[in-house]
Design an enzyme around this catalytic site. Structure first.
Site, PDB file in Angstrom:
ATOM      1  N   GLY A 100      -4.583  26.711 -42.184  1.00  0.00           N
ATOM      2  CA  GLY A 100      -3.308  27.002 -42.841  1.00  0.00           C
ATOM      3  C   GLY A 100      -3.391  28.165 -43.809  1.00  0.00           C
ATOM      4  O   GLY A 100      -4.331  28.955 -43.758  1.00  0.00           O
ATOM      5  N   HIS A 147      -2.203  34.075 -42.808  1.00  0.00           N
ATOM      6  CA  HIS A 147      -2.030  35.484 -43.163  1.00  0.00           C
ATOM      7  C   HIS A 147      -2.075  36.299 -41.880  1.00  0.00           C
ATOM      8  O   HIS A 147      -2.211  35.734 -40.776  1.00  0.00           O
ATOM      9  CB  HIS A 147      -3.096  35.927 -44.162  1.00  0.00           C
ATOM     10  N   HIS A 162      -4.691  35.435 -39.196  1.00  0.00           N
ATOM     11  CA  HIS A 162      -4.357  34.295 -38.338  1.00  0.00           C
ATOM     12  C   HIS A 162      -3.283  34.678 -37.320  1.00  0.00           C
ATOM     13  O   HIS A 162      -3.359  34.310 -36.152  1.00  0.00           O
ATOM     14  CB  HIS A 162      -3.795  33.139 -39.177  1.00  0.00           C
ATOM     15  N   GLY A 220     -11.751  33.960 -35.052  1.00  0.00           N
ATOM     16  CA  GLY A 220     -11.895  35.269 -35.669  1.00  0.00           C
ATOM     17  C   GLY A 220     -13.354  35.680 -35.800  1.00  0.00           C
ATOM     18  O   GLY A 220     -14.218  34.847 -36.121  1.00  0.00           O
ATOM     19  N   LYS A 272     -14.335  37.359 -38.076  1.00  0.00           N
ATOM     20  CA  LYS A 272     -14.621  37.332 -39.509  1.00  0.00           C
ATOM     21  C   LYS A 272     -15.596  36.200 -39.825  1.00  0.00           C
ATOM     22  O   LYS A 272     -16.471  36.337 -40.667  1.00  0.00           O
ATOM     23  CB  LYS A 272     -13.327  37.122 -40.282  1.00  0.00           C
ATOM     24  N   GLN A 274     -19.593  30.959 -37.414  1.00  0.00           N
ATOM     25  CA  GLN A 274     -18.773  29.886 -36.832  1.00  0.00           C
ATOM     26  C   GLN A 274     -18.480  30.182 -35.362  1.00  0.00           C
ATOM     27  O   GLN A 274     -18.607  29.316 -34.494  1.00  0.00           O
ATOM     28  CB  GLN A 274     -17.468  29.786 -37.624  1.00  0.00           C
ATOM     29  N   MET A 314      -9.009  39.868 -44.616  1.00  0.00           N
ATOM     30  CA  MET A 314      -7.986  38.920 -45.057  1.00  0.00           C
ATOM     31  C   MET A 314      -8.561  37.515 -45.046  1.00  0.00           C
ATOM     32  O   MET A 314      -9.286  37.135 -44.135  1.00  0.00           O
ATOM     33  CB  MET A 314      -6.783  38.983 -44.142  1.00  0.00           C
TER      34      MET A 314
HETATM   35  P1  AMP Z   1      -9.309  29.533 -41.328  1.00  0.00           P
HETATM   36  O1  AMP Z   1      -7.896  29.100 -41.528  1.00  0.00           O
HETATM   37  O2  AMP Z   1      -9.860  30.313 -42.459  1.00  0.00           O
HETATM   38  O3  AMP Z   1     -10.191  28.403 -40.868  1.00  0.00           O
HETATM   39  O4  AMP Z   1      -9.271  30.581 -40.107  1.00  0.00           O
HETATM   40  C1  AMP Z   1      -8.748  30.216 -38.868  1.00  0.00           C
HETATM   41  C2  AMP Z   1      -9.149  31.244 -37.842  1.00  0.00           C
HETATM   42  O5  AMP Z   1      -8.640  32.509 -38.219  1.00  0.00           O
HETATM   43  C3  AMP Z   1     -10.659  31.399 -37.720  1.00  0.00           C
HETATM   44  O6  AMP Z   1     -10.996  31.562 -36.365  1.00  0.00           O
HETATM   45  C4  AMP Z   1     -10.924  32.631 -38.525  1.00  0.00           C
HETATM   46  O7  AMP Z   1     -12.083  33.315 -38.103  1.00  0.00           O
HETATM   47  C5  AMP Z   1      -9.681  33.448 -38.245  1.00  0.00           C
HETATM   48  N1  AMP Z   1      -9.491  34.426 -39.311  1.00  0.00           N
HETATM   49  C6  AMP Z   1      -9.491  34.196 -40.646  1.00  0.00           C
HETATM   50  N2  AMP Z   1      -9.329  35.359 -41.316  1.00  0.00           N
HETATM   51  C7  AMP Z   1      -9.235  36.328 -40.392  1.00  0.00           C
HETATM   52  C8  AMP Z   1      -9.067  37.748 -40.446  1.00  0.00           C
HETATM   53  N3  AMP Z   1      -8.983  38.406 -41.598  1.00  0.00           N
HETATM   54  N4  AMP Z   1      -9.008  38.435 -39.284  1.00  0.00           N
HETATM   55  C9  AMP Z   1      -9.104  37.793 -38.094  1.00  0.00           C
HETATM   56  N5  AMP Z   1      -9.266  36.462 -37.984  1.00  0.00           N
HETATM   57  C10 AMP Z   1      -9.338  35.740 -39.110  1.00  0.00           C
END
Ligand code: AMP
Length: 583
Positions: A336, A339, A342, A452, A454, A458, A489
């Site tokens: 959640g 940004h 996501h 991602g 990023k 993981q 981000m």
């Molecule tokens: P999170 O909500 O942080 O668990 O991220 C959910 C997914 O979005 C994961 O696969 C992250 O790697 C990806 N993600 C988070 N930040 C970014 C970003 N700046 N650019 C691309 N993917 C992202």
């Protein structure tokens, strides 16, 4: 007798004034006009009634309602020209913008107003929308009823959407008709003939739409599911016109699907790259019993048929139905606080599959630090809206007790790679990640899952699990989306102080420096990491790790090579940030 004053004497002022004078039936009349151009005010008053006023305040004194018929950018100035707020009650004030909402009323006719002389006739029986406080709504409702204009009340925060819709039906149709006319000319038809040929076609079509509605009025090759003809059209067209045709044909297939739910459009779907579930409310609604339709239960205002599902069995049933109907599912697991990073994953998932699912779940078992978990933002309503706009069909947002009921005891463990870098400083983190990803795969049944780059470690770990446990899911890596200064981000960026935010740009700089060093021939991991540490030297930054690793094993090689990863984790004012770059 209620009197309406106009500020602004352009096409709309002329037309609305004349409409009120002609249809006001002695109950509503025109007080007059004020315009920055006094000649226009005189002409408008002559055309529509009332007098030309030399000041807005004087006009206001003679009016029960002031309508600001000025361009959108002038509304605030026009409003102020009437006088200060206290002096303005009465009269009521409203503007006539379709798109804007201000802290006072608005009244917008759903018609095109082309000129000063004849367009008032278009207002006869035209539909209006009104918006504003109850006093204005009462006034406008009574006035429009007296004028014989149907109306509807619209919420201020829906005006942009409403205006976009009206532009589709009006201006976009003009652009499209022009495109068609030009294409007719390209067929070698006589110019005059081409310019006029569309008329009977267009007018008859408009009549049919008015009578039958846009779905039933649909005819033609797409409606028939005739992919061969459409393919030949695409061959004949080129450039922008072909793009426009392709784009609109995609919309057309989905409209056709609504007209003929039983017809097979798969050939057209293949040809056009359409994903039938995008607007296929009926398809997706059929997946969950309609009275259980989660969209109805949540109270969250969902646009474009995105469904919020919070119960695991319902989600699993929905996924199974989508899968057995031969449609592909792309899943984006998130925690959640969505940004642009996501959203790029969601757009990709949606573009590459028939259905895009997004899960939003702040997974308690992957947090080793309770404070980090507590502080994780909870913005479900905004997230559902953002996911919807990015094209998601389903948002799955289960509760922790739904995911981990009392007595839950099944976890996925992985040796080696999970113990390094982030795994070393966050014991149990990857066990939590793998367990939740495994559960999400079991519930959402994706063909593809989007992660991602990023979170490089993981991504590698999830890929390894999928490979080693023979899971039938394609893991799709997605590039990191960055802020302007290069900071990746992250939902955590919002927790940085102003100083911390400024310091955080050093992460990307550090990665770039080490990469430049490698590009210039340096392969010693020690030296590359030292360059990153030097770039991160700041009293605000504590480096947790700055390493160079192999992309599969996450071990440091003896010498760097292309495809290795530069990996960073730092703490800035209690906020943990990670980033990486591939050599
Ligand atoms: P999170 O909500 O942080 O668990 O991220 C959910 C997914 O979005 C994961 O696969 C992250 O790697 C990806 N993600 C988070 N930040 C970014 C970003 N700046 N650019 C691309 N993917 C992202």
């Amino acid at each position: 007798m209620k009197k309406i004053g106009f500020i602004g004497a352009g096409k709309l002022g002329f037309s609305l004034g004349r409409h009120i004078s002609e249809k006001g039936n002695g109950e509503y009349s025109v007080a007059g006009y004020f315009s920055r151009n006094p000649e226009s005010a005189v002409a408008a008053a002559k055309f529509a009634g009332g007098s030309a006023f030399e000041s807005a305040a004087k006009l206001a004194a003679e009016s029960d309602l002031i309508l600001l018929t000025v361009p959108d950018g002038e509304i605030e100035n026009a409003r102020h020209s009437v006088g200060d707020a206290a002096a303005c009650v009465p009269p009521l004030i409203a503007h006539c913008s379709g798109a804007r909402a201000f802290p006072f009323g608005s009244l917008h006719p759903l018609v095109a107003v082309h000129d000063r002389e004849t367009a008032y006739k278009n207002l006869d029986g035209a539909y209006f929308t009104i918006e504003g406080d109850p006093v204005f709504i009462d006034f406008a409702s009574a006035m429009l009823t007296a004028l014989g204009n149907p109306y509807c009340i619209i919420e201020a925060d829906k005006k942009n959407l409403y205006h976009a819709a009206s532009v589709m039906v009006s201006n976009l149709v003009c652009a499209l008709t022009h495109e068609g006319t030009e294409t007719l000319k390209a067929c070698g038809l006589d110019e005059e003939f081409a310019a006029r040929a569309w008329r009977s076609l267009f007018l008859k079509n408009a009549e049919n739409i008015a009578e039958l509605g846009p779905i039933l009025a649909l005819t033609g090759p797409v409606e028939r599911g005739d992919a061969q003809t459409v393919a030949r059209h695409l061959e004949a067209l080129s450039g922008d016109t072909r793009e426009i045709y392709l784009l609109l044909s995609r919309t057309l297939v989905n409209t056709a699907r609504m007209k003929n739910p039983d017809r097979d459009y798969s050939e057209l779907d293949n040809l056009l790259g359409t994903a039938p579930l995008r607007r296929g409310e009926s398809d997706l609604c059929a997946c969950v019993e309609s009275d259980l339709c989660p969209a109805k239960q949540t109270g969250i205002n969902l646009q474009d048929h995105t469904h919020l599902i919070q119960q695991t069995p319902k989600m699993q049933l929905c996924s199974a139905n989508v899968r057995t109907s031969g449609k592909t599912i792309g899943l984006v697991p998130t925690m959640g606080a969505l940004h642009a990073g996501h959203l790029s994953l969601i757009e990709k998932a949606r573009a590459e599959n028939h259905a895009g699912f997004v899960s939003i779940f702040v997974n308690p078992i992957q947090f080793d630090d309770p404070e980090d978990f507590e502080k994780y933002p909870d913005t479900l309503e905004a997230d559902v809206k953002a996911a919807t706009l990015a094209g998601a069909d389903i948002v799955f947002a289960p509760s922790a007790s739904e995911m981990y009921p009392e007595g839950f005891a099944s976890y996925i463990d992985m040796d080696g790679i999970t113990e390094r870098l982030c795994g070393a400083s966050r014991p149990g983190h990857f066990r939590g990640v793998l367990t939740v990803v495994n559960k999400l795969f079991g519930i959402c049944l994706p063909h593809r899952a989007y992660f991602g780059e990023k979170d490089a470690q993981q991504l590698a770990i999830v890929r390894k699990m999928v490979r080693e446990l023979n899971m039938d899911v394609e893991v799709v890596p997605c590039p990191t989306v960055r802020e302007e200064d290069g900071l990746a981000m992250s939902s955590r960026n919002a927790r940085l102080s102003a100083d911390g935010r400024e310091a955080a740009s050093a992460l990307y700089e550090a990665l770039l420096k080490a990469k430049a060093l490698f590009d210039s021939g340096e392969t010693d991991p020690e030296k590359l990491c030292a360059a990153m540490r030097a770039a991160l030297a700041s009293p605000l930054i504590t480096v947790e790790y700055a390493e160079l690793v192999d992309n599969d094993t996450f071990l440091t090689p003896a010498a760097a090579y292309e495809g290795c990863l530069l990996m960073l984790a730092v703490h800035i004012g209690g906020v943990r940030l990670i980033d990486n770059m591939m050599l």
